[in-house]
Design an enzyme around this catalytic site. Structure first.
Site, PDB file in Angstrom:
ATOM      1  N   ARG A 136      -4.385  10.554   4.796  1.00 27.36           N
ATOM      2  CA  ARG A 136      -3.403  11.619   4.921  1.00 27.36           C
ATOM      3  C   ARG A 136      -2.388  11.599   3.785  1.00 27.36           C
ATOM      4  O   ARG A 136      -1.826  12.635   3.439  1.00 27.36           O
ATOM      5  CB  ARG A 136      -2.675  11.485   6.252  1.00 27.36           C
ATOM      6  CG  ARG A 136      -3.623  11.230   7.409  1.00 27.36           C
ATOM      7  CD  ARG A 136      -2.841  10.983   8.645  1.00 27.36           C
ATOM      8  NE  ARG A 136      -1.942  12.107   8.816  1.00 27.36           N
ATOM      9  CZ  ARG A 136      -2.299  13.253   9.346  1.00 27.36           C
ATOM     10  NH1 ARG A 136      -3.525  13.414   9.775  1.00 27.36           N
ATOM     11  NH2 ARG A 136      -1.447  14.225   9.448  1.00 27.36           N
ATOM     12  N   ILE A 195       8.544   6.835  16.668  1.00 31.33           N
ATOM     13  CA  ILE A 195       8.160   7.554  15.439  1.00 31.33           C
ATOM     14  C   ILE A 195       6.910   8.408  15.656  1.00 31.33           C
ATOM     15  O   ILE A 195       6.876   9.576  15.273  1.00 31.33           O
ATOM     16  CB  ILE A 195       7.929   6.566  14.256  1.00 31.33           C
ATOM     17  CG1 ILE A 195       9.135   5.641  14.082  1.00 31.33           C
ATOM     18  CG2 ILE A 195       7.613   7.328  12.964  1.00 31.33           C
ATOM     19  CD1 ILE A 195      10.417   6.310  13.648  1.00 31.33           C
ATOM     20  N   CYS A 216      -4.507  12.711  13.663  1.00 34.24           N
ATOM     21  CA  CYS A 216      -5.163  11.427  13.460  1.00 34.24           C
ATOM     22  C   CYS A 216      -4.915  10.556  14.676  1.00 34.24           C
ATOM     23  O   CYS A 216      -4.257  10.977  15.623  1.00 34.24           O
ATOM     24  CB  CYS A 216      -4.707  10.759  12.166  1.00 34.24           C
ATOM     25  SG  CYS A 216      -3.186   9.856  12.284  1.00 34.24           S
ATOM     26  N   ARG A 257       0.957  14.347  13.176  1.00 36.28           N
ATOM     27  CA  ARG A 257       1.279  14.109  11.763  1.00 36.28           C
ATOM     28  C   ARG A 257       1.231  15.358  10.877  1.00 36.28           C
ATOM     29  O   ARG A 257       0.478  15.421   9.902  1.00 36.28           O
ATOM     30  CB  ARG A 257       0.385  13.001  11.194  1.00 36.28           C
ATOM     31  CG  ARG A 257       0.428  11.760  12.046  1.00 36.28           C
ATOM     32  CD  ARG A 257      -0.165  10.582  11.381  1.00 36.28           C
ATOM     33  NE  ARG A 257       0.631  10.102  10.253  1.00 36.28           N
ATOM     34  CZ  ARG A 257       0.239   9.128   9.466  1.00 36.28           C
ATOM     35  NH1 ARG A 257      -0.929   8.558   9.629  1.00 36.28           N
ATOM     36  NH2 ARG A 257       1.015   8.727   8.484  1.00 36.28           N
ATOM     37  N   LYS A 281       0.835  -1.208   0.000  1.00 37.56           N
ATOM     38  CA  LYS A 281       0.000   0.000   0.000  1.00 37.56           C
ATOM     39  C   LYS A 281       0.866   1.252   0.000  1.00 37.56           C
ATOM     40  O   LYS A 281       0.624   2.184  -0.774  1.00 37.56           O
ATOM     41  CB  LYS A 281      -0.892   0.004   1.247  1.00 37.56           C
ATOM     42  CG  LYS A 281      -1.548   1.355   1.507  1.00 37.56           C
ATOM     43  CD  LYS A 281      -2.263   1.436   2.852  1.00 37.56           C
ATOM     44  CE  LYS A 281      -1.407   1.647   4.056  1.00 37.56           C
ATOM     45  NZ  LYS A 281      -1.265   3.014   4.574  1.00 37.56           N
ATOM     46  N   ASN A 282       1.885   1.293   0.857  1.00 39.66           N
ATOM     47  CA  ASN A 282       2.659   2.526   1.006  1.00 39.66           C
ATOM     48  C   ASN A 282       3.645   2.765  -0.136  1.00 39.66           C
ATOM     49  O   ASN A 282       4.340   3.778  -0.178  1.00 39.66           O
ATOM     50  CB  ASN A 282       3.381   2.551   2.358  1.00 39.66           C
ATOM     51  CG  ASN A 282       2.384   2.769   3.494  1.00 39.66           C
ATOM     52  OD1 ASN A 282       1.231   3.118   3.257  1.00 39.66           O
ATOM     53  ND2 ASN A 282       2.833   2.561   4.719  1.00 39.66           N
ATOM     54  N   ASP A 319       4.976   0.472  11.958  1.00 36.80           N
ATOM     55  CA  ASP A 319       3.751  -0.139  11.429  1.00 36.80           C
ATOM     56  C   ASP A 319       3.588  -1.609  11.849  1.00 36.80           C
ATOM     57  O   ASP A 319       2.571  -2.230  11.516  1.00 36.80           O
ATOM     58  CB  ASP A 319       3.725  -0.040   9.892  1.00 36.80           C
ATOM     59  CG  ASP A 319       3.497   1.389   9.426  1.00 36.80           C
ATOM     60  OD1 ASP A 319       3.094   2.233  10.248  1.00 36.80           O
ATOM     61  OD2 ASP A 319       3.722   1.661   8.223  1.00 36.80           O
ATOM     62  N   ARG A 376      -8.483  -0.206   4.976  1.00 33.17           N
ATOM     63  CA  ARG A 376      -7.658   0.823   4.350  1.00 33.17           C
ATOM     64  C   ARG A 376      -6.358   0.238   3.821  1.00 33.17           C
ATOM     65  O   ARG A 376      -5.785   0.748   2.852  1.00 33.17           O
ATOM     66  CB  ARG A 376      -7.304   1.923   5.371  1.00 33.17           C
ATOM     67  CG  ARG A 376      -8.456   2.871   5.659  1.00 33.17           C
ATOM     68  CD  ARG A 376      -7.969   4.015   6.517  1.00 33.17           C
ATOM     69  NE  ARG A 376      -6.636   4.391   6.103  1.00 33.17           N
ATOM     70  CZ  ARG A 376      -5.656   4.744   6.924  1.00 33.17           C
ATOM     71  NH1 ARG A 376      -5.845   4.813   8.211  1.00 33.17           N
ATOM     72  NH2 ARG A 376      -4.482   5.067   6.453  1.00 33.17           N
TER      73      ARG A 376
HETATM   74  N1  EPU Z   1       6.772  14.583  10.673  1.00 32.95           N
HETATM   75  C1  EPU Z   1       6.850  15.933  10.930  1.00 32.95           C
HETATM   76  N2  EPU Z   1       6.693  16.808   9.883  1.00 32.95           N
HETATM   77  C2  EPU Z   1       6.470  16.390   8.613  1.00 32.95           C
HETATM   78  C3  EPU Z   1       6.400  15.013   8.346  1.00 32.95           C
HETATM   79  C4  EPU Z   1       6.563  14.129   9.400  1.00 32.95           C
HETATM   80  O1  EPU Z   1       7.038  16.340  12.060  1.00 32.95           O
HETATM   81  O2  EPU Z   1       6.337  17.239   7.715  1.00 32.95           O
HETATM   82  C5  EPU Z   1       6.923  13.612  11.768  1.00 32.95           C
HETATM   83  C6  EPU Z   1       5.663  12.773  11.968  1.00 32.95           C
HETATM   84  O3  EPU Z   1       4.708  13.428  12.764  1.00 32.95           O
HETATM   85  C7  EPU Z   1       6.215  11.530  12.601  1.00 32.95           C
HETATM   86  C8  EPU Z   1       7.585  11.377  11.925  1.00 32.95           C
HETATM   87  O4  EPU Z   1       7.904  12.676  11.414  1.00 32.95           O
HETATM   88  O5  EPU Z   1       6.371  11.711  13.966  1.00 32.95           O
HETATM   89  C9  EPU Z   1       7.660  10.385  10.797  1.00 32.95           C
HETATM   90  O6  EPU Z   1       6.563  10.552   9.924  1.00 32.95           O
HETATM   91  P1  EPU Z   1       6.620  10.223   8.379  1.00 32.95           P
HETATM   92  O7  EPU Z   1       6.473  11.493   7.623  1.00 32.95           O
HETATM   93  O8  EPU Z   1       7.782   9.361   8.070  1.00 32.95           O
HETATM   94  O9  EPU Z   1       5.278   9.389   8.187  1.00 32.95           O
HETATM   95  P2  EPU Z   1       4.382   9.423   6.905  1.00 32.95           P
HETATM   96  O10 EPU Z   1       5.232   9.602   5.716  1.00 32.95           O
HETATM   97  O11 EPU Z   1       3.231  10.317   7.118  1.00 32.95           O
HETATM   98  C10 EPU Z   1       4.553   6.880   6.331  1.00 32.95           C
HETATM   99  C11 EPU Z   1       3.591   5.742   6.189  1.00 32.95           C
HETATM  100  C12 EPU Z   1       3.050   5.369   7.557  1.00 32.95           C
HETATM  101  C13 EPU Z   1       4.226   4.976   8.442  1.00 32.95           C
HETATM  102  C14 EPU Z   1       5.244   6.118   8.503  1.00 32.95           C
HETATM  103  C15 EPU Z   1       6.485   5.784   9.283  1.00 32.95           C
HETATM  104  C16 EPU Z   1       2.706   6.094   3.974  1.00 32.95           C
HETATM  105  C17 EPU Z   1       1.555   6.448   3.109  1.00 32.95           C
HETATM  106  N3  EPU Z   1       2.518   6.136   5.294  1.00 32.95           N
HETATM  107  O12 EPU Z   1       3.803   7.946   6.892  1.00 32.95           O
HETATM  108  O13 EPU Z   1       2.208   4.254   7.368  1.00 32.95           O
HETATM  109  O14 EPU Z   1       3.789   4.672   9.727  1.00 32.95           O
HETATM  110  O15 EPU Z   1       5.638   6.498   7.173  1.00 32.95           O
HETATM  111  O16 EPU Z   1       7.118   4.689   8.735  1.00 32.95           O
HETATM  112  O17 EPU Z   1       3.767   5.739   3.471  1.00 32.95           O
HETATM  113  C18 EPU Z   1       0.410   2.801   7.888  1.00 32.95           C
HETATM  114  O18 EPU Z   1       0.598   2.261   6.787  1.00 32.95           O
HETATM  115  O19 EPU Z   1      -0.336   2.316   8.775  1.00 32.95           O
HETATM  116  C19 EPU Z   1       1.087   4.062   8.170  1.00 32.95           C
HETATM  117  C20 EPU Z   1       0.682   4.890   9.134  1.00 32.95           C
END
Ligand code: EPU
Length: 417
Positions: free
Chosen positions: A92, A328, A116, A121, A22-23, A306, A398
Site C-alpha cells: 500500500r 489506529i 487490507c 486504509r 522499512k517505513n 505496529d 515484507r
Molecule cells: N487514514 C485515513 N485516510 C487517509 C490516511 C489514513 O482515514 O488518507 C486512517 C487510516 O485508515 C488509519 C489512520 O488514518 O486508521 C492512520 O493511518 P496512517 O495513514 O498513519 O497509516 P499509513 O501511513 O498507511 C504507516 C505505516 C504502517 C503503520 C501506520 C501507523 C508505512 C509504510 N506504514 O501506515 O506500518 O501501522 O503508519 O503507524 O509507513 C507496518 O509496518 O506493519 C505498517 C502497517
C-alpha cells in the site's frame, strides 16, 4: 509457500542486530523521484516491500544499483508516472509516489489500494491535501489521476486525522511547490523526521519536522544526496519482546532507544528489566516472570500499533488481565484467533483485546495474516510447548530481514521450510 517451523521453550541469549527501518526506507526511495541527480541511500533493509518499491521506481524510469545495504537511485527522467495495481495491491505504501510524481512531472496515475487485513486504509487525506496544493484529482477504473499542469502552490493543510504516509506524501509534494506550505496535525513519527533529513540534504527547506506543525518553503529544484536510514524501531521492539517472552537475556544492538520509549516503559511495568547499555544498545532480561500491563496504541510518541500484536503475545505469558486497546486501525486483531489456537485466552470486544494470563501455549498450525501478526505468532511459538508451524510467512518477509536467521543465532529453534 514458505513456512516457519518453531520449537518453543528456549530462552534467547546473546546479541541481535537491528536493520534499517522499512517505513523510513520506503518514503526515502520515493523521494528519489524528486531529482534527476543520483541519491545514495544506506542501511536499506533487504525486505520484500523495499524490493517492491525499487521495482516501482524502475518502472517509472529510475536506474537502481544495489550494493549490499546501499542503493543508488537516479531518475533522470520520469518515463511513466504510474503505480499499477499489481504493485500497489502487494504494498500500500506505493501511494507514496503520488506526491513526488505530481511535484516533479505534474502528473501521476496511482492505483487505489483497496482494503487490507488490518483495516480499510483509505488515502483520502493524501488526495484532499494534493487538491489543496492545486492538483486536479480524478478517480476512475480503480486509479487516482492527479494532474498539476501549472505546478503546485503552497498553502495551509490541516490533516483531519494524523496520517504517517499522508504527511510524508504531502511533504514530498510541497518541497517543489511555489511558496510556503504549512502542514498542521502532521505525524511526528521518527520516519517523518528521517524523510525530512533526507529532503533537507537534497536542498529542501523544511522546519518543524517531528512536531505537529511542519513548514515547507518550496524550492525550484532538488539535487542528489547521501543518507543513511534510521534503525527499525519496530524490529528492535519485536526483539525486545522476544527476549522478555522467552525469559532470556538479549542485547539488541544498532537501535535508537528513545524511539522505543513507549514500549520500554510497558516492558518495565510488565516486570522485564531493560538497561540502556549505550546510545544504540538495549539489554532485556526477564528471569522472574511477567505481570500484565494495559496498553493503548497511539500515534508517536505513543505506543505503536505496529507493536500491538507482539505485545499481545507477551501478555499471554503475564500474570493477570491485560486490556489492549487499538486506536489506529479498526481491524488489527487477526492474530488473536491464531494465538487462541495455541492456547491463549483472548476475548475481543470492539477495539479491545482482553488477555488473561498466564496461559501455557502449545505448538499448533497457524496462519500469518499480516506483517506484524506474523511476528506475534513467531513470538508465541518461541514459548509454546512443542512445534508450531506458521504458514504464509511471506507476510513477515515484507518487513523483517531474515528474522529466522537472526533469532536462530540467539538460540531460537526456528527454520524455514
Ligand atoms: N487514514 C485515513 N485516510 C487517509 C490516511 C489514513 O482515514 O488518507 C486512517 C487510516 O485508515 C488509519 C489512520 O488514518 O486508521 C492512520 O493511518 P496512517 O495513514 O498513519 O497509516 P499509513 O501511513 O498507511 C504507516 C505505516 C504502517 C503503520 C501506520 C501507523 C508505512 C509504510 N506504514 O501506515 O506500518 O501501522 O503508519 O503507524 O509507513 C507496518 O509496518 O506493519 C505498517 C502497517
Amino acid at each position: 509457500m514458505d513456512k516457519f517451523v518453531v520449537k518453543g521453550g528456549v530462552p534467547l541469549h546473546g546479541e541481535i542486530a537491528t536493520g534499517g527501518a522499512k517505513n523510513s526506507a520506503l518514503p526515502a526511495l520515493a523521494a528519489t523521484l524528486l531529482t534527476d541527480e543520483p541519491v545514495l541511500l544506506q542501511r536499506i533493509p533487504r525486505v520484500r516491500d523495499v524490493r517492491t518499491m525499487q521495482r516501482l521506481l524502475v518502472d517509472i524510469g529510475a536506474s537502481a544499483d544495489v550494493d549490499g545495504e546501499s542503493v543508488r537511485i537516479q531518475v533522470r527522467e520520469v518515463r511513466s508516472p504510474e503505480a499499477p495495481y499489481e504493485l500497489v495491491k502487494t504494498m500500500r505504501a506505493s501511494s507514496l509516489v503520488l506526491g513526488p510524481l505530481v511535484a516533479r512531472a505534474g502528473r501521476a496515475r496511482v492505483s487505489l489500494p483497496g482494503g487490507c487485513a488490518i483495516g480499510a486504509r483509505p488515502i483520502n487525506l493524501h488526495l484532499v491535501g494534493l487538491e489543496q496544493l492545486g492538483a486536479q484529482i480524478q478517480q476512475a477504473h480503480g486509479y487516482v489521476e492527479a494532474v498539476a499542469p501549472q505546478g503546485l502552490r503552497g498553502t495551509t493543510i490541516r490533516f483531519e486525522r494524523i496520517t504517517v504516509t499522508g504527511t510524508e506524501d504531502l511533504m514530498m509534494a510541497a518541497v517543489l511547490a511555489r511558496g510556503t506550505t504549512i502542514l498542521e496535525n502532521a505525524a511526528r513519527e521518527p520516519e517523518v523526521t528521517d524523510l525530512t533529513a533526507l529532503l533537507v540534504k537534497m536542498g529542501a527547506k523544511i522546519e518543524g519536522a517531528g512536531t505537529s506543525t511542519v513548514r515547507i518553503e518550496g524550492v525550484a529544484r532538488l539535487h542528489g544526496a547521501e543518507h543513511a536510514i534510521i534503525p527499525d524501531r519496530i524490529e528492535a521492539g519485536t526483539f525486545l519482546v522476544a527476549g522478555a517472552i522467552t525469559g532470556g537475556d538479549l542485547t539488541v544492538t544498532g537501535c535508537l532507544p528513545e524511539h522505543n520509549a513507549a514500549l520500554i516503559t510497558k516492558l518495565q511495568a510488565a516486570g522485564a528489566e531493560i538497561t540502556e547499555v549505550d546510545g544504540s544498545t538495549l539489554r532485556v532480561r526477564a528471569a522472574r516472570g511477567l505481570r500484565s500491563a494495559d496498553v493503548t496504541t497511539a500515534e508517536y510518541p505513543g505506543f505503536p500499533t505496529d507493536l500491538q500484536a507482539q505485545y499481545i503475545a507477551l501478555m499471554t505469558q503475564a500474570e493477570g488481565i491485560a486490556i489492549i486497546t487499538e486506536t489506529i486501525f479498526e481491524n488489527r486483531f487477526m492474530h488473536a484467533q491464531e494465538l487462541a489456537r495455541m492456547g491463549a485466552n483472548i476475548r475481543l470486544e470492539g477495539n479491545q483485546a482482553i488477555v488473561a494470563g498466564r496461559k501455557e501455549l502449545t505448538g499448533a498450525g497457524v496462519i500469518a495474516s499480516d506483517l506484524r501478526a506474523s511476528a506475534s505468532l513467531v513470538l508465541a511459538a518461541l514459548v509454546a510447548r512443542g512445534e508450531t508451524v506458521i504458514d504464509r510467512v511471506y507476510h513477515i518477509d515484507r518487513g523483517y530481514e531474515k528474522i529466522e536467521g537472526k533469532l536462530a543465532a540467539v538460540g531460537a529453534q526456528i527454520r524455514r521450510i
